[in-house]
Design a protein around this motif. Structure first.
Motif, PDB file in Angstrom:
ATOM      1  N   UNK A   1     -85.709  14.190-147.255  1.00 32.51           N
ATOM      2  CA  UNK A   1     -86.018  13.115-148.164  1.00 32.51           C
ATOM      3  C   UNK A   1     -85.229  11.853-147.788  1.00 32.51           C
ATOM      4  N   UNK A   2     -83.944  12.016-147.557  1.00 32.78           N
ATOM      5  CA  UNK A   2     -83.090  10.886-147.184  1.00 32.78           C
ATOM      6  C   UNK A   2     -83.485  10.363-145.807  1.00 32.78           C
ATOM      7  N   UNK A   3     -83.922  11.233-144.924  1.00 34.02           N
ATOM      8  CA  UNK A   3     -84.313  10.847-143.577  1.00 34.02           C
ATOM      9  C   UNK A   3     -85.543   9.944-143.613  1.00 34.02           C
ATOM     10  N   UNK A   4     -86.472  10.212-144.509  1.00 34.92           N
ATOM     11  CA  UNK A   4     -87.678   9.389-144.619  1.00 34.92           C
ATOM     12  C   UNK A   4     -87.332   7.973-145.093  1.00 34.92           C
ATOM     13  N   UNK A   5     -86.419   7.871-146.042  1.00 32.15           N
ATOM     14  CA  UNK A   5     -86.006   6.549-146.526  1.00 32.15           C
ATOM     15  C   UNK A   5     -85.295   5.769-145.425  1.00 32.15           C
ATOM     16  N   UNK A   6     -84.494   6.484-144.654  1.00 25.68           N
ATOM     17  CA  UNK A   6     -83.773   5.837-143.566  1.00 25.68           C
ATOM     18  C   UNK A   6     -84.735   5.355-142.486  1.00 25.68           C
TER      19      UNK A   6
END
Length: 70
Positions: A1-6
């Protein structure tokens, strides 16, 4: 999830070109200033010599009005 935002943040940063025009103007201004410095370095000696000649000529000239009739 955090990787997609990044990844999304990185893609937005990569495609944003709002600062590119500023960089172009900074480079153009620096080039103009540099060119001006080169011109002044080249012409400066001649201008200084001419100024010295003018001062010498003015110092040797009498000031004031002199009448040629008695």
């Amino acid at each position: 999830m955090m990787t997609l935002k990044l990844r999304k943040l990185f893609k937005n940063f990569k495609s944003d070109e709002s600062g590119a025009v500023t960089v172009d103007w900074v480079v153009l201004t620096a080039a103009i200033v540099g060119l001006g410095m080169v011109v002044m370095k080249t012409v400066g000696g001649g201008i200084e010599g001419l100024g010295t000649k003018i001062v010498t000529k003015l110092d040797s000239t009498a000031a004031g009005y002199t009448s040629t009739t008695p």
